[in-house]
Design a protein around this motif. Structure first.
Motif, PDB file in Angstrom:
ATOM      1  N   TRP A 272       0.823  -1.211   0.000  1.00  0.00           N
ATOM      2  CA  TRP A 272       0.000   0.000   0.000  1.00  0.00           C
ATOM      3  C   TRP A 272       0.854   1.257   0.000  1.00  0.00           C
ATOM      4  CZ3 TRP A 272      -4.403  -0.329  -1.926  1.00  0.00           C
ATOM      5  CH2 TRP A 272      -5.332  -1.319  -1.607  1.00  0.00           C
ATOM      6  N   ILE A 273       1.962   1.250   0.736  1.00  0.00           N
ATOM      7  CA  ILE A 273       2.848   2.420   0.759  1.00  0.00           C
ATOM      8  C   ILE A 273       3.427   2.666  -0.631  1.00  0.00           C
ATOM      9  CG2 ILE A 273       5.047   3.299   1.640  1.00  0.00           C
ATOM     10  CD1 ILE A 273       4.375   1.876   4.299  1.00  0.00           C
ATOM     11  N   ASP A 274       3.903   1.604  -1.276  1.00  0.00           N
ATOM     12  CA  ASP A 274       4.471   1.743  -2.615  1.00  0.00           C
ATOM     13  C   ASP A 274       3.423   2.244  -3.610  1.00  0.00           C
ATOM     14  OD1 ASP A 274       6.884   0.844  -1.640  1.00  0.00           O
ATOM     15  OD2 ASP A 274       6.645  -1.209  -2.384  1.00  0.00           O
ATOM     16  N   LEU A 275       2.194   1.719  -3.483  1.00  0.00           N
ATOM     17  CA  LEU A 275       1.132   2.144  -4.387  1.00  0.00           C
ATOM     18  C   LEU A 275       0.767   3.608  -4.143  1.00  0.00           C
ATOM     19  CD1 LEU A 275      -0.546   0.805  -6.647  1.00  0.00           C
ATOM     20  CD2 LEU A 275      -2.386   0.507  -4.958  1.00  0.00           C
ATOM     21  N   ALA A 276       0.745   4.024  -2.873  1.00  0.00           N
ATOM     22  CA  ALA A 276       0.453   5.424  -2.548  1.00  0.00           C
ATOM     23  C   ALA A 276       1.527   6.347  -3.109  1.00  0.00           C
ATOM     24  CB  ALA A 276       0.327   5.598  -1.041  1.00  0.00           C
ATOM     25  N   ARG A 277       2.769   5.921  -3.074  1.00  0.00           N
ATOM     26  CA  ARG A 277       3.850   6.728  -3.674  1.00  0.00           C
ATOM     27  C   ARG A 277       3.632   6.890  -5.177  1.00  0.00           C
ATOM     28  NH1 ARG A 277       8.324   7.733  -0.524  1.00  0.00           N
ATOM     29  NH2 ARG A 277       8.550   6.484   1.387  1.00  0.00           N
ATOM     30  N   ARG A 278       3.218   5.820  -5.837  1.00  0.00           N
ATOM     31  CA  ARG A 278       2.960   5.900  -7.271  1.00  0.00           C
ATOM     32  C   ARG A 278       1.808   6.850  -7.561  1.00  0.00           C
ATOM     33  NH1 ARG A 278       2.527  -0.353  -8.359  1.00  0.00           N
ATOM     34  NH2 ARG A 278       1.462   0.324 -10.287  1.00  0.00           N
ATOM     35  N   TYR A 279       0.770   6.785  -6.727  1.00  0.00           N
ATOM     36  CA  TYR A 279      -0.343   7.721  -6.892  1.00  0.00           C
ATOM     37  C   TYR A 279       0.121   9.164  -6.708  1.00  0.00           C
ATOM     38  CZ  TYR A 279      -4.373  10.515  -5.437  1.00  0.00           C
ATOM     39  OH  TYR A 279      -5.293  11.515  -5.290  1.00  0.00           O
ATOM     40  N   ALA A 280       0.953   9.412  -5.682  1.00  0.00           N
ATOM     41  CA  ALA A 280       1.410  10.776  -5.402  1.00  0.00           C
ATOM     42  C   ALA A 280       2.302  11.337  -6.509  1.00  0.00           C
ATOM     43  CB  ALA A 280       2.152  10.812  -4.066  1.00  0.00           C
ATOM     44  N   ALA A 281       2.839  10.478  -7.343  1.00  0.00           N
ATOM     45  CA  ALA A 281       3.681  10.922  -8.451  1.00  0.00           C
ATOM     46  C   ALA A 281       2.898  11.043  -9.761  1.00  0.00           C
ATOM     47  CB  ALA A 281       4.848   9.957  -8.642  1.00  0.00           C
ATOM     48  N   SER A 282       1.589  10.848  -9.705  1.00  0.00           N
ATOM     49  CA  SER A 282       0.785  10.810 -10.914  1.00  0.00           C
ATOM     50  C   SER A 282       0.077  12.135 -11.186  1.00  0.00           C
ATOM     51  CB  SER A 282      -0.273   9.706 -10.796  1.00  0.00           C
ATOM     52  OG  SER A 282      -1.282  10.079  -9.861  1.00  0.00           O
ATOM     53  N   PRO A 283      -0.322  12.385 -12.430  1.00  0.00           N
ATOM     54  CA  PRO A 283      -1.126  13.582 -12.733  1.00  0.00           C
ATOM     55  C   PRO A 283      -2.443  13.615 -11.967  1.00  0.00           C
ATOM     56  CG  PRO A 283      -0.223  12.634 -14.746  1.00  0.00           C
ATOM     57  CD  PRO A 283       0.049  11.650 -13.651  1.00  0.00           C
ATOM     58  N   ALA A 284      -3.011  12.439 -11.679  1.00  0.00           N
ATOM     59  CA  ALA A 284      -4.273  12.395 -10.941  1.00  0.00           C
ATOM     60  C   ALA A 284      -4.121  13.009  -9.555  1.00  0.00           C
ATOM     61  CB  ALA A 284      -4.767  10.949 -10.829  1.00  0.00           C
ATOM     62  N   TYR A 285      -2.977  12.775  -8.922  1.00  0.00           N
ATOM     63  CA  TYR A 285      -2.726  13.366  -7.611  1.00  0.00           C
ATOM     64  C   TYR A 285      -2.648  14.886  -7.723  1.00  0.00           C
ATOM     65  CZ  TYR A 285      -0.126  14.985  -3.538  1.00  0.00           C
ATOM     66  OH  TYR A 285       0.272  15.683  -2.434  1.00  0.00           O
ATOM     67  N   THR A 286      -1.917  15.383  -8.706  1.00  0.00           N
ATOM     68  CA  THR A 286      -1.800  16.827  -8.906  1.00  0.00           C
ATOM     69  C   THR A 286      -3.168  17.448  -9.153  1.00  0.00           C
ATOM     70  OG1 THR A 286       0.425  16.561  -9.806  1.00  0.00           O
ATOM     71  CG2 THR A 286      -0.716  18.624 -10.299  1.00  0.00           C
ATOM     72  N   ASP A 287      -3.986  16.785  -9.951  1.00  0.00           N
ATOM     73  CA  ASP A 287      -5.329  17.296 -10.222  1.00  0.00           C
ATOM     74  C   ASP A 287      -6.153  17.380  -8.940  1.00  0.00           C
ATOM     75  OD1 ASP A 287      -4.713  17.451 -12.901  1.00  0.00           O
ATOM     76  OD2 ASP A 287      -5.750  15.585 -13.453  1.00  0.00           O
ATOM     77  N   TYR A 288      -6.067  16.351  -8.108  1.00  0.00           N
ATOM     78  CA  TYR A 288      -6.822  16.360  -6.855  1.00  0.00           C
ATOM     79  C   TYR A 288      -6.360  17.486  -5.945  1.00  0.00           C
ATOM     80  CZ  TYR A 288      -7.710  15.277  -1.974  1.00  0.00           C
ATOM     81  OH  TYR A 288      -8.044  15.389  -0.639  1.00  0.00           O
ATOM     82  N   VAL A 289      -5.061  17.595  -5.737  1.00  0.00           N
ATOM     83  CA  VAL A 289      -4.509  18.609  -4.836  1.00  0.00           C
ATOM     84  C   VAL A 289      -4.896  20.011  -5.301  1.00  0.00           C
ATOM     85  CG1 VAL A 289      -2.344  19.689  -4.120  1.00  0.00           C
ATOM     86  CG2 VAL A 289      -2.615  17.223  -3.929  1.00  0.00           C
TER      87      VAL A 289
END
Length: 321
Positions: A272-289
């Protein structure tokens, strides 16, 4: 306040007594990593900041691993106590997550509940959400410093969304650090608090930018200061001074993040930690923030655990019993 805390404590005690205690091994989906369907518990109702965060993280984590299907389960009540108490019963499950925020810390600090952050597995903090002090245009209060000074001289009503919410913490810090003396009026949610300001029932409220941006754009409300360590970089908010700039040394963030149940297999935790890191590096994360006007301050695993521990100390001092 005492009656409010007693009611919440009774609610969470009843929840545990009626089936929200840790479940049996037959009910737990354990193992080294999740496969297939996963549930993201949101301990608040649909449409609020926690619900938006939960749905954004569910979509982002699914995009990072398309073999998963993450659905959102809203379990509101007791300012988050119902959802956290339910999640407590998912110990060891690799197929449950929870969209967490500051109530994970403020509830145990302020009332008797059956859980603390130590009962769960911290995965990731995905952002920080600072509030704005807002008032109606034409208000005699025109700045954060002005709010403090006028509260010392006359009755100033401030709306809050729950006795243990981040806005209540902000007003308590203003009282302790700047000598303010607000009369607080509790409401059920940020939207109710905003309606009270718009209707003139209270003079002030401390609201997240995403909650109030529409009212700021339309000119129906004005922002007096931001309770952040530095000004927002978003163009729509960059002109708003911080409270500290006005001589009021108050900064407090509601964090947004995700936790897993306690007793998790270490391999599942790392997954889960590794997957969360991948999410945080994605455009989807930037869009949410950016859509929620968050500060993109992240922490993962042990770093998130340390953050929770340090903030628990602050909240225990501010809202502690």
């Amino acid at each position: 306040m005492r009656a409010h805390r007693t009611a919440l404590a009774a609610l969470t005690t009843a929840l545990v007594a009626t089936g929200c205690a840790p479940v049996t091994a037959d009910d737990v989906q354990g193992g080294p990593r999740p496969v297939g369907e996963v549930t993201m518990v949101v301990p608040f109702g649909a449409g609020g900041g926690s619900d938006i965060a939960g749905r954004a993280m569910a979509a982002g984590l699914t995009a990072a691993d398309p073999t998963l299907s993450i659905t959102v389960d809203n379990r509101e009540g007791g300012q988050g106590a119902v959802g956290y108490s339910y999640f407590l019963g998912k110990r060891g499950s690799t197929h449950h997550l929870l969209a967490t925020e500051t109530s994970l810390l403020s509830l145990p600090a302020g009332i008797d509940v059956a859980f603390s952050h130590r009962d769960f597995t911290p995965i990731a903090k995905v952002g920080e959400d600072y509030t704005l002090l807002v008032a109606r245009p034409g208000s005699p209060i025109t700045s954060c410093a002005d709010a403090v000074e006028q509260s010392k001289q006359r009755r100033v009503l401030a709306g809050i969304s729950g006795a243990l919410g981040p806005d209540a913490v902000v007003f308590t810090l203003m009282q302790r650090r700047a000598g303010a003396d607000f009369d607080r009026v509790p409401y059920q949610s940020g939207s109710e608090t905003m309606a009270a300001v718009l209707g003139g029932h209270v003079e002030l409220a401390s609201l997240n930018p995403s909650e109030v941006i529409g009212q700021l754009r339309s000119g129906r409300l004005t922002a007096l200061c931001a309770f952040a360590p530095q000004r927002y970089h978003y163009p729509e908010l960059a002109h708003i001074p911080t409270a500290a700039e006005q001589g009021v040394p108050v900064s407090f963030a509601q964090f947004r993040g995700v936790i897993a149940p306690g007793g998790l297999d270490p391999r599942a935790r790392q997954y889960w930690i590794d997957l969360a890191r991948r999410y945080a590096a994605s455009p989807a994360y930037t869009d949410y923030v950016e859509s929620e006007y968050l500060q993109p301050v992240t922490a993962f695993g042990d770093e998130f655990t340390a953050y929770l521990r340090d903030n628990q100390r602050l909240l225990a001092d501010v809202v502690g019993r």
